[in-house]
Design a protein around this motif. Structure first.
Motif, PDB file in Angstrom:
ATOM      1  N   PHE A   1       1.129  -1.108  -0.627  1.00 17.14           N
ATOM      2  CA  PHE A   1       0.407   0.440  -0.325  1.00 17.14           C
ATOM      3  C   PHE A   1       0.670   0.922  -0.489  1.00 17.14           C
ATOM      4  O   PHE A   1       0.592   2.569  -0.753  1.00 17.14           O
ATOM      5  N   GLN A   2       1.745   1.352   0.135  1.00 10.41           N
ATOM      6  CA  GLN A   2       2.465   2.480   0.237  1.00 10.41           C
ATOM      7  C   GLN A   2       3.400   2.596  -0.550  1.00 10.41           C
ATOM      8  O   GLN A   2       3.668   3.750  -0.990  1.00 10.41           O
ATOM      9  N   ILE A   3       3.744   1.789  -1.476  1.00  9.21           N
ATOM     10  CA  ILE A   3       3.399   1.785  -3.037  1.00  9.21           C
ATOM     11  C   ILE A   3       2.884   2.386  -3.584  1.00  9.21           C
ATOM     12  O   ILE A   3       3.357   3.509  -3.870  1.00  9.21           O
ATOM     13  N   TYR A   4       2.089   1.774  -3.591  1.00  7.31           N
ATOM     14  CA  TYR A   4       0.289   1.848  -4.145  1.00  7.31           C
ATOM     15  C   TYR A   4       0.075   3.561  -4.170  1.00  7.31           C
ATOM     16  O   TYR A   4      -0.234   4.590  -4.782  1.00  7.31           O
ATOM     17  N   LYS A   5       0.269   4.099  -3.141  1.00  7.85           N
ATOM     18  CA  LYS A   5       0.229   5.894  -2.647  1.00  7.85           C
ATOM     19  C   LYS A   5       0.734   6.138  -3.159  1.00  7.85           C
ATOM     20  O   LYS A   5       0.665   7.984  -3.571  1.00  7.85           O
ATOM     21  N   LYS A   6       1.712   6.396  -3.658  1.00  9.21           N
ATOM     22  CA  LYS A   6       3.025   7.001  -4.698  1.00  9.21           C
ATOM     23  C   LYS A   6       2.582   7.296  -6.144  1.00  9.21           C
ATOM     24  O   LYS A   6       2.627   8.104  -6.860  1.00  9.21           O
TER      25      LYS A   6
END
Length: 498
Positions: A477-482
């Protein structure tokens, strides 16, 4: 045995449910009607289509019904939100209804923000100015069709117009009125302040009642057209999301709903209107008296899957398309999808953003793309849950309905990404069931909507988060948020090529 009918006036069809006192669905009928797209960004319907198709649906329900028609005690409604129906003094429709998914009103939203101000708008209406809402549509007609606007005596929301045609009585109710940007959500009255600032006569706003208020009985004409008794009690009903929440039992603090249809919704019950989300999520009056709900929207949830199916897998049905979800690992072998096919609503109110596949390689197969789409939709919905939790709400149990609840692997993905128990209902009928429950409560079958919910709604199965999967999804999710921030400007530059 006594019965009620729930009518769900959707964007593409009207659906009728005949429900008995035990909460059993005895019969259901759906009748489709067309959308009118005069040009890009326009979405309209002829209100007469709603009336004609509802008559057909009710007539068919009654033809199948073998009981005494006097035993059908009540009827109520769920309806698509935000649409604008304008009537003249003779109560005749002045133009096609402008629907919730019409996006022509960007300039009018900007005018609202400039004239009213963001702080005042959030204080009074609890929502920001977005193209989907009713007030911008009213201003668009005021600016672009002034002769029609001068003739307008009252505006109605879609289901309220249908109900007027059934009873001859003009009303709106709080859950739908909350989606206009003209309602003082906390005080439960039309805002004279906002009307005056935007030069709108408050007399154009219809009388307000509670969702369970009996507004009248069926006219003789409508009785002869459908077969329903003239003594049938008609109740105000609610907005589709409010009725969907009622139909899923979201009636007490701590209850949250995940609804995945064409769009996706995360909706959570609120006992009052005191919580401040700074306009990041919607805040509306509920169909239960003196209660509220907060809601975030993913515009292209199930739509993302249907788009992929239609373009790349047209011969698959949805069951086939999703059958190998569990054979693809978390992260879809390094593939991410952002579901911004039609722009986005929560947490980014952005009409220009578009979807992306990130990380594609020649090794990816169809099943990887399907899993990536499912994970991307669920991540987008999780962003609303994250906003709720950041503002002090506990989200432990989520009722999942709609297309996203039909596949058990997807339900487990929801549990793992949301980090919450996911509950699948035994007999899920969404807004139509909520409308029927309002009618049952209005008829006095139950003392409260909660009591009605306990009789009508049953859980079928629950899915608990897997700790290891949840940890992996937190990293992903931390990658998705970018993706949003890093593709926002690219999509603005691409706009001229669309």
């Amino acid at each position: 045995m006594k019965y009620v009918i729930g009518i769900d006036l959707g964007t593409s069809a009207v659906k009728g449910l005949l429900v008995n006192q035990g909460g059993e669905i005895c019969s259901e009928v759906s009748k489709a009607y067309p959308l009118i797209h005069k040009q890009s960004g326009y979405s309209e319907q002829n209100p007469e289509e709603w009336v004609e198709k509802t008559i057909q649906a009710l007539r068919e329900l009654l033809e199948r019904f073998e009981g005494n028609r006097q035993d059908i005690e009540g009827i109520s409604f769920s309806g698509q939100m935000h649409g604008l129906v304008l009537l003249n003094r003779e109560k005749e429709v002045l133009r096609n209804a402008i629907l919730w998914n019409d996006t022509r009103t960007t300039a009018q939203c900007e005018r609202i923000r400039e004239v009213v101000g963001m702080e005042k708008l959030l204080e009074v209406t609890k929502n920001p100015a977005l193209e989907g809402f009713t007030l911008p549509k009213l201003l668009w007609v005021q600016e672009h069709e002034p002769e029609i606007f001068k003739k307008a005596a009252v505006f109605l929301l879609p289901k309220d117009y249908l109900r007027y045609r059934i009873t001859g009585k003009l009303h709106s109710e709080y859950s739908d009125a909350a989606g206009t940007l003209l309602l003082d959500v906390r005080e439960k009255k039309w805002s004279e302040e906002i009307c005056n600032l935007l030069q709108i006569d408050t007399n154009i706003c219809p009388p307000l009642v509670e969702s369970n208020h009996m507004v009248g009985t069926i006219t003789a004409e409508f009785s002869s057209q459908t077969g329903l008794s003239e003594s049938t009690n008609v109740f105000a009903g609610g907005a589709d999301n409010a009725c969907g929440a009622i139909g899923a039992g979201i009636l007490v603090d701590g209850k949250t709903l995940c609804s995945i249809g064409t769009s996706g919704v995360i909706l959570s019950y609120e006992e009052d209107a005191t919580r401040n989300f700074q306009g990041k999520v919607h805040y509306f009056n509920h169909g239960k008296e003196n209660s509220f709900y907060t809601m975030g929207v993913t515009l292209s949830a199930g739509h993302s899957l249907s788009w992929f199916k239609n373009v790349f897998a047209e011969y698959d049905d949805f069951e086939t398309l999703l059958k190998d979800l569990n054979n693809v690992p978390i992260g879809s072998n390094g593939l991410l999808f952002s579901p911004y096919l039609s722009g986005e609503r929560t947490p980014y109110a952005d009409a220009d953003i578009r979807g992306s596949f990130i990380g594609m390689s020649a090794s990816h197969e169809k099943n990887d793309f399907v899993r990536a789409i499912v994970e991307g939709i669920t991540f987008s919905l999780y962003e609303t849950i994250a906003i709720f939790r950041e503002n002090g709400k506990e989200i432990n149990t989520i009722i999942s309905i709609g297309g996203g609840a039909k596949n058990e692997d997807w339900l487990q993905i929801q549990a793992d990404i949301f980090n919450a128990e996911i509950v699948k209902l035994d007999n899920e009928q969404g807004p139509g069931m909520g409308a029927a429950m309002i009618a049952a409560y209005g008829c006095g079958w139950y003392q409260t909507l909660e009591e009605c919910s306990n009789h009508f709604i049953k859980a079928a199965k629950s899915f608990r988060p897997d700790k290891e999967n949840t940890t992996r999804y937190k990293q992903l999710f931390q990658i998705y948020k970018k993706i949003y921030n890093q593709t926002q400007n690219i999509n603005k530059e691409l706009k001229s090529f669309r």
